[in-house]
Motif scaffolding. Structure first.
Motif, PDB file in Angstrom:
ATOM      1  N   GLY A   1       4.671   7.487  -4.790  1.00  0.00           N
ATOM      2  CA  GLY A   1       5.061   6.161  -4.316  1.00  0.00           C
ATOM      3  C   GLY A   1       4.446   5.062  -5.160  1.00  0.00           C
ATOM      4  O   GLY A   1       5.096   4.063  -5.469  1.00  0.00           O
ATOM      5  N   GLN A   2       3.188   5.256  -5.565  1.00  0.00           N
ATOM      6  CA  GLN A   2       2.512   4.208  -6.334  1.00  0.00           C
ATOM      7  C   GLN A   2       3.173   4.025  -7.698  1.00  0.00           C
ATOM      8  O   GLN A   2       3.443   2.902  -8.128  1.00  0.00           O
ATOM      9  CB  GLN A   2       1.037   4.554  -6.504  1.00  0.00           C
ATOM     10  CG  GLN A   2       0.325   3.463  -7.266  1.00  0.00           C
ATOM     11  CD  GLN A   2      -1.179   3.579  -7.224  1.00  0.00           C
ATOM     12  OE1 GLN A   2      -1.727   4.473  -6.593  1.00  0.00           O
ATOM     13  NE2 GLN A   2      -1.839   2.682  -7.917  1.00  0.00           N
TER      14      GLN A   2
ATOM     15  N   VAL B   1       0.886  -1.164   0.000  1.00  0.00           N
ATOM     16  CA  VAL B   1       0.000   0.000   0.000  1.00  0.00           C
ATOM     17  C   VAL B   1       0.920   1.209   0.000  1.00  0.00           C
ATOM     18  O   VAL B   1       1.869   1.263   0.789  1.00  0.00           O
ATOM     19  CB  VAL B   1      -0.888  -0.015   1.266  1.00  0.00           C
ATOM     20  CG1 VAL B   1      -1.587   1.305   1.448  1.00  0.00           C
ATOM     21  CG2 VAL B   1      -1.880  -1.158   1.212  1.00  0.00           C
ATOM     22  N   THR B   2       0.685   2.158  -0.884  1.00  0.00           N
ATOM     23  CA  THR B   2       1.551   3.330  -0.954  1.00  0.00           C
ATOM     24  C   THR B   2       0.820   4.540  -0.362  1.00  0.00           C
ATOM     25  O   THR B   2      -0.389   4.501  -0.135  1.00  0.00           O
ATOM     26  CB  THR B   2       1.960   3.635  -2.411  1.00  0.00           C
ATOM     27  OG1 THR B   2       0.775   3.741  -3.201  1.00  0.00           O
ATOM     28  CG2 THR B   2       2.831   2.535  -2.970  1.00  0.00           C
ATOM     29  N   THR B   3       1.573   5.626  -0.127  1.00  0.00           N
ATOM     30  CA  THR B   3       0.979   6.782   0.542  1.00  0.00           C
ATOM     31  C   THR B   3       0.898   8.010  -0.371  1.00  0.00           C
ATOM     32  O   THR B   3       0.622   9.104   0.106  1.00  0.00           O
ATOM     33  CB  THR B   3       1.787   7.141   1.808  1.00  0.00           C
ATOM     34  OG1 THR B   3       3.132   7.429   1.405  1.00  0.00           O
ATOM     35  CG2 THR B   3       1.781   6.013   2.812  1.00  0.00           C
TER      36      THR B   3
ATOM     37  N   SER C   1       8.307  -3.227 -10.116  1.00  0.00           N
ATOM     38  CA  SER C   1       7.785  -4.609  -9.978  1.00  0.00           C
ATOM     39  C   SER C   1       7.015  -4.850  -8.682  1.00  0.00           C
ATOM     40  O   SER C   1       6.886  -5.994  -8.245  1.00  0.00           O
ATOM     41  CB  SER C   1       8.905  -5.662 -10.059  1.00  0.00           C
ATOM     42  OG  SER C   1       9.951  -5.285 -10.899  1.00  0.00           O
ATOM     43  N   ILE C   2       6.544  -3.794  -8.015  1.00  0.00           N
ATOM     44  CA  ILE C   2       5.817  -3.986  -6.755  1.00  0.00           C
ATOM     45  C   ILE C   2       4.322  -3.841  -7.027  1.00  0.00           C
ATOM     46  O   ILE C   2       3.874  -2.816  -7.559  1.00  0.00           O
ATOM     47  CB  ILE C   2       6.260  -2.955  -5.687  1.00  0.00           C
ATOM     48  CG1 ILE C   2       7.772  -3.045  -5.458  1.00  0.00           C
ATOM     49  CG2 ILE C   2       5.496  -3.165  -4.380  1.00  0.00           C
ATOM     50  CD1 ILE C   2       8.341  -1.949  -4.566  1.00  0.00           C
ATOM     51  N   VAL C   3       3.566  -4.872  -6.657  1.00  0.00           N
ATOM     52  CA  VAL C   3       2.111  -4.847  -6.841  1.00  0.00           C
ATOM     53  C   VAL C   3       1.514  -3.969  -5.740  1.00  0.00           C
ATOM     54  O   VAL C   3       1.829  -4.134  -4.560  1.00  0.00           O
ATOM     55  CB  VAL C   3       1.534  -6.283  -6.706  1.00  0.00           C
ATOM     56  CG1 VAL C   3       0.021  -6.277  -6.757  1.00  0.00           C
ATOM     57  CG2 VAL C   3       2.126  -7.184  -7.772  1.00  0.00           C
ATOM     58  N   THR C   4       0.658  -3.019  -6.134  1.00  0.00           N
ATOM     59  CA  THR C   4       0.071  -2.133  -5.114  1.00  0.00           C
ATOM     60  C   THR C   4      -1.421  -2.396  -4.955  1.00  0.00           C
ATOM     61  O   THR C   4      -2.110  -2.755  -5.911  1.00  0.00           O
ATOM     62  CB  THR C   4       0.294  -0.651  -5.474  1.00  0.00           C
ATOM     63  OG1 THR C   4      -0.145  -0.428  -6.817  1.00  0.00           O
ATOM     64  CG2 THR C   4       1.751  -0.265  -5.349  1.00  0.00           C
TER      65      THR C   4
END
Ligand code: 5RP
Length: 240
Positions: free
Chosen positions: A60-61, A54-56, A68-71
Protein backbone atom coordinates in the motif's frame (compact mmCIF):
# COMPACT_ATOMS: atom_id res chain seq x y z
CA UNK A 1 -12.00 -6.38 -17.53
CA UNK A 2 -13.74 -9.28 -15.74
CA UNK A 3 -17.06 -8.55 -13.98
CA UNK A 4 -15.53 -9.26 -10.56
CA UNK A 5 -12.78 -6.68 -11.23
CA UNK A 6 -15.32 -4.13 -12.46
CA UNK A 7 -17.31 -4.69 -9.27
CA UNK A 8 -14.27 -4.24 -7.03
CA UNK A 9 -13.15 -1.16 -8.97
CA UNK A 10 -16.55 0.54 -8.70
CA UNK A 11 -16.83 -0.13 -4.95
CA UNK A 12 -13.27 1.07 -4.32
CA UNK A 13 -13.58 4.20 -6.48
CA UNK A 14 -16.91 5.08 -4.84
CA UNK A 15 -15.16 5.04 -1.44
CA UNK A 16 -12.17 7.03 -2.73
CA UNK A 17 -14.56 9.71 -4.02
CA UNK A 18 -16.02 10.09 -0.51
CA UNK A 19 -12.71 11.27 0.98
CA UNK A 20 -12.90 14.96 1.88
CA UNK A 21 -10.11 17.45 1.21
CA UNK A 22 -7.65 17.99 4.13
CA UNK A 23 -8.26 14.46 5.44
CA UNK A 24 -5.94 12.06 7.16
CA UNK A 25 -6.82 8.75 5.54
CA UNK A 26 -6.15 5.09 6.32
CA UNK A 27 -5.50 2.95 3.25
CA UNK A 28 -5.77 -0.83 3.49
CA UNK A 29 -4.20 -3.63 1.51
CA UNK A 30 -5.24 -5.91 -1.34
CA UNK A 31 -6.36 -5.93 -4.94
CA UNK A 32 -9.56 -3.97 -4.23
CA UNK A 33 -7.67 -1.26 -2.37
CA UNK A 34 -5.35 -0.83 -5.34
CA UNK A 35 -8.28 0.71 -7.22
CA UNK A 36 -9.08 3.03 -4.29
CA UNK A 37 -5.46 4.19 -3.97
CA UNK A 38 -5.20 4.91 -7.69
CA UNK A 39 -8.48 6.85 -7.66
CA UNK A 40 -7.44 8.86 -4.60
CA UNK A 41 -4.15 9.68 -6.34
CA UNK A 42 -6.04 10.84 -9.42
CA UNK A 43 -8.23 13.11 -7.28
CA UNK A 44 -5.22 14.55 -5.45
CA UNK A 45 -3.67 15.51 -8.79
CA UNK A 46 -6.86 16.68 -10.56
CA UNK A 47 -8.53 18.40 -7.59
CA UNK A 48 -5.35 19.55 -5.83
CA UNK A 49 -6.47 17.87 -2.58
CA UNK A 50 -4.36 18.10 0.57
CA UNK A 51 -4.45 14.55 1.87
CA UNK A 52 -2.06 12.47 3.90
CA UNK A 53 -2.35 8.75 4.51
CA UNK A 54 -1.36 5.90 6.75
CA UNK A 55 -0.99 2.61 4.88
CA UNK A 56 -1.26 -0.95 6.18
CA UNK A 57 1.48 -2.66 4.15
CA UNK A 58 4.59 -2.10 2.06
CA UNK A 59 2.35 -2.83 -0.95
CA UNK A 60 0.00 0.00 0.00
CA UNK A 61 2.79 2.42 0.85
CA UNK A 62 4.63 1.93 -2.44
CA UNK A 63 1.44 2.22 -4.45
CA UNK A 64 0.31 5.31 -2.51
CA UNK A 65 3.64 7.05 -3.06
CA UNK A 66 3.61 6.17 -6.77
CA UNK A 67 0.17 7.79 -6.92
CA UNK A 68 1.06 11.19 -5.39
CA UNK A 69 -0.19 10.29 -1.89
CA UNK A 70 1.96 11.46 1.03
CA UNK A 71 2.27 8.71 3.64
CA UNK A 72 2.90 9.00 7.38
CA UNK A 73 4.20 6.46 9.86
CA UNK A 74 1.28 5.22 11.97
CA UNK A 75 3.63 5.36 14.98
CA UNK A 76 2.92 9.10 15.15
CA UNK A 77 -0.79 9.03 14.25
CA UNK A 78 -3.46 8.35 16.92
CA UNK A 79 -6.55 8.94 14.80
CA UNK A 80 -7.77 9.45 11.26
CA UNK A 81 -10.75 11.08 9.57
CA UNK A 82 -11.58 8.11 7.38
CA UNK A 83 -10.13 4.71 6.40
CA UNK A 84 -10.88 2.34 3.54
CA UNK A 85 -10.01 -1.34 3.36
CA UNK A 86 -11.07 -4.56 1.67
CA UNK A 87 -12.19 -7.77 3.37
CA UNK A 88 -12.31 -11.51 2.79
CA UNK A 89 -15.76 -12.05 4.32
CA UNK A 90 -18.49 -9.63 5.43
CA UNK A 91 -21.54 -10.88 7.34
CA UNK A 92 -24.99 -9.17 7.39
CA UNK A 93 -24.03 -7.26 10.58
CA UNK A 94 -20.88 -5.82 9.02
CA UNK A 95 -18.52 -8.13 10.88
CA UNK A 96 -15.46 -9.19 8.92
CA UNK A 97 -12.77 -11.75 8.36
CA UNK A 98 -9.63 -10.11 7.02
CA UNK A 99 -6.02 -11.08 6.53
CA UNK A 100 -5.66 -13.21 3.40
CA UNK A 101 -3.12 -10.57 2.34
CA UNK A 102 -1.22 -11.13 5.63
CA UNK A 103 -1.58 -7.47 6.66
CA UNK A 104 -4.13 -8.02 9.42
CA UNK A 105 -2.29 -6.46 12.37
CA UNK A 106 -1.53 -3.19 10.65
CA UNK A 107 -5.05 -3.28 9.22
CA UNK A 108 -6.55 -3.71 12.70
CA UNK A 109 -4.49 -0.80 14.03
CA UNK A 110 -5.68 1.44 11.21
CA UNK A 111 -9.27 0.15 11.55
CA UNK A 112 -9.31 1.44 15.15
CA UNK A 113 -8.21 4.98 14.21
CA UNK A 114 -10.84 6.58 11.94
CA UNK A 115 -14.10 8.36 12.57
CA UNK A 116 -15.42 6.43 9.53
CA UNK A 117 -14.17 2.96 8.63
CA UNK A 118 -15.36 1.89 5.18
CA UNK A 119 -15.05 -1.58 3.69
CA UNK A 120 -15.08 -2.09 -0.08
CA UNK A 121 -15.83 -5.50 -1.58
CA UNK A 122 -17.38 -7.25 -4.52
CA UNK A 123 -20.38 -9.37 -3.71
CA UNK A 124 -18.45 -12.67 -3.58
CA UNK A 125 -17.23 -11.52 -0.15
CA UNK A 126 -20.74 -11.41 1.34
CA UNK A 127 -21.49 -14.35 3.65
CA UNK A 128 -24.39 -15.31 5.88
CA UNK A 129 -22.06 -16.38 8.69
CA UNK A 130 -18.37 -15.70 9.22
CA UNK A 131 -16.14 -18.67 8.41
CA UNK A 132 -18.20 -19.89 5.44
CA UNK A 133 -15.34 -19.49 2.97
CA UNK A 134 -12.24 -18.30 4.74
CA UNK A 135 -10.05 -19.52 7.58
CA UNK A 136 -9.38 -17.17 10.49
CA UNK A 137 -5.88 -15.75 10.17
CA UNK A 138 -3.72 -15.43 13.26
CA UNK A 139 -0.52 -13.34 13.26
CA UNK A 140 2.04 -14.91 15.57
CA UNK A 141 5.43 -13.83 16.93
CA UNK A 142 7.88 -16.48 15.54
CA UNK A 143 9.22 -17.38 19.01
CA UNK A 144 5.72 -18.40 20.10
CA UNK A 145 4.77 -20.52 17.08
CA UNK A 146 4.78 -23.95 18.76
CA UNK A 147 3.04 -22.60 21.86
CA UNK A 148 0.32 -20.88 19.84
CA UNK A 149 -0.24 -24.00 17.70
CA UNK A 150 -0.59 -26.04 20.89
CA UNK A 151 -3.25 -23.69 22.35
CA UNK A 152 -5.11 -23.47 19.03
CA UNK A 153 -5.25 -27.30 18.83
CA UNK A 154 -6.91 -27.28 22.26
CA UNK A 155 -9.74 -25.30 20.61
CA UNK A 156 -10.27 -28.39 18.44
CA UNK A 157 -8.81 -27.07 15.19
CA UNK A 158 -5.81 -27.75 12.96
CA UNK A 159 -3.60 -24.67 12.64
CA UNK A 160 -1.60 -24.37 9.41
CA UNK A 161 1.40 -22.10 9.05
CA UNK A 162 0.90 -20.23 5.78
CA UNK A 163 3.60 -21.15 3.25
CA UNK A 164 5.12 -18.43 1.08
CA UNK A 165 4.38 -18.86 -2.63
CA UNK A 166 7.62 -17.30 -3.86
CA UNK A 167 10.26 -18.46 -1.40
CA UNK A 168 10.90 -21.59 0.65
CA UNK A 169 9.37 -21.40 4.12
CA UNK A 170 6.51 -19.48 5.68
CA UNK A 171 4.99 -16.10 4.87
CA UNK A 172 6.67 -13.44 6.98
CA UNK A 173 4.49 -10.37 7.52
CA UNK A 174 5.61 -6.76 7.11
CA UNK A 175 6.02 -6.79 10.93
CA UNK A 176 8.26 -9.88 10.87
CA UNK A 177 5.67 -12.33 12.17
CA UNK A 178 4.16 -15.59 10.87
CA UNK A 179 0.60 -16.24 9.74
CA UNK A 180 -1.30 -19.27 11.00
CA UNK A 181 -4.51 -20.09 9.11
CA UNK A 182 -7.16 -21.78 11.23
CA UNK A 183 -10.23 -23.48 9.74
CA UNK A 184 -12.91 -23.03 12.40
CA UNK A 185 -15.76 -23.61 9.95
CA UNK A 186 -18.79 -21.44 10.76
CA UNK A 187 -17.85 -19.07 13.57
CA UNK A 188 -20.78 -19.13 16.01
CA UNK A 189 -19.50 -16.98 18.84
CA UNK A 190 -17.13 -14.59 17.17
CA UNK A 191 -16.61 -12.20 20.13
CA UNK A 192 -15.61 -15.01 22.46
CA UNK A 193 -13.40 -16.67 19.81
CA UNK A 194 -11.63 -13.38 19.11
CA UNK A 195 -10.86 -13.01 22.83
CA UNK A 196 -9.74 -16.63 23.22
CA UNK A 197 -7.29 -16.35 20.33
CA UNK A 198 -5.98 -12.96 21.45
CA UNK A 199 -5.35 -14.32 24.97
CA UNK A 200 -2.77 -16.84 23.73
CA UNK A 201 0.73 -15.49 24.49
CA UNK A 202 2.54 -14.69 21.25
CA UNK A 203 -0.61 -13.92 19.26
CA UNK A 204 -0.35 -10.41 17.86
CA UNK A 205 -3.86 -10.25 16.41
CA UNK A 206 -6.41 -12.27 14.50
CA UNK A 207 -8.54 -11.75 11.41
CA UNK A 208 -11.92 -11.32 13.16
CA UNK A 209 -12.88 -7.63 12.86
CA UNK A 210 -16.08 -7.23 14.86
CA UNK A 211 -18.36 -4.22 15.42
CA UNK A 212 -15.83 -1.86 13.89
CA UNK A 213 -17.30 -0.98 10.50
CA UNK A 214 -19.26 2.20 9.69
CA UNK A 215 -20.10 1.39 6.08
CA UNK A 216 -19.75 -1.45 3.58
CA UNK A 217 -19.76 -0.65 -0.13
CA UNK A 218 -20.50 -3.69 -2.29
CA UNK A 219 -19.86 -3.64 -6.03
CA UNK A 220 -21.64 -6.01 -8.40
CA UNK A 221 -22.34 -6.42 -12.10
CA UNK A 222 -25.79 -7.41 -13.33
CA UNK A 223 -26.70 -7.71 -17.02
CA UNK A 224 -23.43 -6.02 -17.88
CA UNK A 225 -24.22 -3.04 -15.62
CA UNK A 226 -21.91 -2.31 -12.67
CA UNK A 227 -23.61 -0.95 -9.54
CA UNK A 228 -22.94 -0.35 -5.86
CA UNK A 229 -24.94 -1.03 -2.76
CA UNK A 230 -24.05 0.93 0.40
CA UNK A 231 -24.89 -0.33 3.88
CA UNK A 232 -24.19 1.58 7.08
CA UNK A 233 -23.65 0.07 10.53
CA UNK A 234 -23.45 1.36 14.07
CA UNK A 235 -19.85 1.03 15.18
CA UNK A 236 -19.64 -0.80 18.52
CA UNK A 237 -15.92 -0.81 19.19
CA UNK A 238 -13.11 1.73 18.87
CA UNK A 239 -15.49 4.70 18.79
CA UNK A 240 -13.51 7.92 18.61
C1 5RP B 1 -5.30 -8.17 3.53
C2 5RP B 1 -6.78 -8.07 3.59
C3 5RP B 1 -7.49 -7.68 2.33
O1 5RP B 1 -8.23 -6.53 2.58
C4 5RP B 1 -8.38 -8.80 1.91
O2 5RP B 1 -7.59 -9.97 1.79
C5 5RP B 1 -9.10 -8.49 0.59
O3 5RP B 1 -8.17 -8.48 -0.46
P1 5RP B 1 -8.64 -8.38 -1.97
O4 5RP B 1 -9.20 -7.01 -2.13
O5 5RP B 1 -7.38 -8.60 -2.76
O6 5RP B 1 -9.66 -9.45 -2.21
O7 5RP B 1 -7.41 -8.28 4.59
O8 5RP B 1 -4.75 -8.60 4.74
Amino acid sequence: MKDSERAKKLAAETAAQMIPDHSMVGLGTGSTLEYAIKELGRRIRDEDLKISAVTTSFQGQLLANENSIVTLNSMNVPNLNIAIDGADEVDPNGNLIKGLGAALTKEKIVAAMPQRYIIVIDETKKVTQLGEKTPVQVEVVPDALALVECFLKKLGVKPRVRPDQSKAGPVVTDLGNLIVDVEFGIVNNAESLEQQINNIPGVVSNGLFLGIVDEVIVGSVEDGQARVERRTFKKKTFKI
